[in-house]
Design a protein around this motif. Structure first.
Motif, PDB file in Angstrom:
ATOM      1  N   PRO A  30      -7.878  -1.633  -2.558  1.00 22.02           N
ATOM      2  CA  PRO A  30      -6.448  -1.626  -2.212  1.00 22.02           C
ATOM      3  C   PRO A  30      -6.067  -2.593  -1.099  1.00 22.02           C
ATOM      4  O   PRO A  30      -4.892  -2.745  -0.795  1.00 22.02           O
ATOM      5  N   SER A  31      -7.035  -3.284  -0.515  1.00 15.24           N
ATOM      6  CA  SER A  31      -6.728  -4.258   0.540  1.00 15.24           C
ATOM      7  C   SER A  31      -6.708  -5.701   0.014  1.00 15.24           C
ATOM      8  O   SER A  31      -6.509  -6.634   0.790  1.00 15.24           O
ATOM      9  N   ASP A  32      -6.883  -5.876  -1.283  1.00 16.59           N
ATOM     10  CA  ASP A  32      -6.903  -7.222  -1.870  1.00 16.59           C
ATOM     11  C   ASP A  32      -5.472  -7.732  -2.016  1.00 16.59           C
ATOM     12  O   ASP A  32      -4.839  -7.610  -3.064  1.00 16.59           O
ATOM     13  N   TRP A  33      -4.959  -8.290  -0.906  1.00 14.77           N
ATOM     14  CA  TRP A  33      -3.556  -8.708  -0.877  1.00 14.77           C
ATOM     15  C   TRP A  33      -3.229  -9.750  -1.945  1.00 14.77           C
ATOM     16  O   TRP A  33      -2.123  -9.763  -2.477  1.00 14.77           O
ATOM     17  N   ASN A  34      -4.180 -10.615  -2.270  1.00  7.11           N
ATOM     18  CA  ASN A  34      -3.896 -11.653  -3.254  1.00  7.11           C
ATOM     19  C   ASN A  34      -3.679 -11.048  -4.642  1.00  7.11           C
ATOM     20  O   ASN A  34      -2.748 -11.439  -5.354  1.00  7.11           O
ATOM     21  N   CYS A  35      -4.491 -10.077  -5.013  1.00  5.98           N
ATOM     22  CA  CYS A  35      -4.289  -9.421  -6.310  1.00  5.98           C
ATOM     23  C   CYS A  35      -3.005  -8.601  -6.303  1.00  5.98           C
ATOM     24  O   CYS A  35      -2.308  -8.531  -7.318  1.00  5.98           O
ATOM     25  N   ILE A  36      -2.685  -7.998  -5.160  1.00  7.39           N
ATOM     26  CA  ILE A  36      -1.426  -7.242  -5.051  1.00  7.39           C
ATOM     27  C   ILE A  36      -0.236  -8.198  -5.208  1.00  7.39           C
ATOM     28  O   ILE A  36       0.726  -7.911  -5.920  1.00  7.39           O
ATOM     29  N   TYR A  37      -0.327  -9.355  -4.541  1.00  7.32           N
ATOM     30  CA  TYR A  37       0.711 -10.388  -4.659  1.00  7.32           C
ATOM     31  C   TYR A  37       0.869 -10.824  -6.120  1.00  7.32           C
ATOM     32  O   TYR A  37       1.983 -10.892  -6.649  1.00  7.32           O
ATOM     33  N   LEU A  38      -0.255 -11.091  -6.766  1.00 12.33           N
ATOM     34  CA  LEU A  38      -0.190 -11.560  -8.152  1.00 12.33           C
ATOM     35  C   LEU A  38       0.289 -10.463  -9.102  1.00 12.33           C
ATOM     36  O   LEU A  38       0.975 -10.755 -10.091  1.00 12.33           O
ATOM     37  N   ALA A  39      -0.034  -9.208  -8.803  1.00 14.00           N
ATOM     38  CA  ALA A  39       0.511  -8.102  -9.596  1.00 14.00           C
ATOM     39  C   ALA A  39       2.034  -8.089  -9.459  1.00 14.00           C
ATOM     40  O   ALA A  39       2.760  -7.874 -10.439  1.00 14.00           O
ATOM     41  N   GLY A  40       2.519  -8.339  -8.246  1.00 13.79           N
ATOM     42  CA  GLY A  40       3.958  -8.419  -8.021  1.00 13.79           C
ATOM     43  C   GLY A  40       4.591  -9.550  -8.808  1.00 13.79           C
ATOM     44  O   GLY A  40       5.673  -9.386  -9.393  1.00 13.79           O
ATOM     45  N   GLN A  41       3.916 -10.682  -8.836  1.00 17.43           N
ATOM     46  CA  GLN A  41       4.441 -11.814  -9.598  1.00 17.43           C
ATOM     47  C   GLN A  41       4.459 -11.494 -11.098  1.00 17.43           C
ATOM     48  O   GLN A  41       5.403 -11.845 -11.798  1.00 17.43           O
ATOM     49  N   CYS A  42       3.408 -10.824 -11.584  1.00 16.66           N
ATOM     50  CA  CYS A  42       3.401 -10.420 -12.999  1.00 16.66           C
ATOM     51  C   CYS A  42       4.600  -9.526 -13.296  1.00 16.66           C
ATOM     52  O   CYS A  42       5.289  -9.725 -14.301  1.00 16.66           O
TER      53      CYS A  42
END
Length: 130
Positions: A30-42
């Motif tokens: 849950p601390s992987d900000w880049n994957c969280i960012y990319l999930a947001g972009q998706c």
């Protein structure tokens, strides 16, 4: 491997598939900000603006010094018609990088959509003089 596959799916514009993998990666870390960012972009590209703002806000909470995350959050708020949060996010992007042209453009567009055309023109004029 899951992360790499999700990145590849984004490049192929397969946002639903990428989002499913990003959700799995985020569940594991849950601390992987880049994957969280990319999930947001998706989410944004799938027109799920609530999901986009949720993920992007989480990404800024973890990594508040990344201008592109703030830009993406500002755009997601803009797409929801949430002008003030959009302006706040875009200003944060500009605090990180005062020369961030995309953030300037998005801020001016937000102001224009709010009916504040003079502010938008003034803001862009200030930027063009620098």
């Amino acid at each position: 491997i899951m992360r790499d596959k999700a990145f590849q799916l984004i490049k192929e514009a397969k946002y639903e598939e990428a989002l499913a993998l990003f959700r799995q990666v985020i569940e594991l870390d849950p601390s992987d900000w880049n994957c969280i960012y990319l999930a947001g972009q998706c989410c944004r590209f799938l027109n799920d603006f609530d999901g986009a703002t949720d993920y992007l806000q989480k990404a800024t909470d973890i990594n508040p010094d990344d201008g592109p995350i703030w830009l993406a959050l500002g755009i997601a708020h803009q797409l929801k018609g949430e002008w003030e949060p959009a302006i706040d996010a875009l200003r944060n992007a500009l605090q990180i990088d005062p020369d961030y042209v995309l953030a300037f453009n998005s801020l001016a567009l937000t102001q224009k959509r709010m009916g504040e055309l003079e502010k938008a023109e003034s803001f862009l004029g200030t930027y063009q003089k620098t």
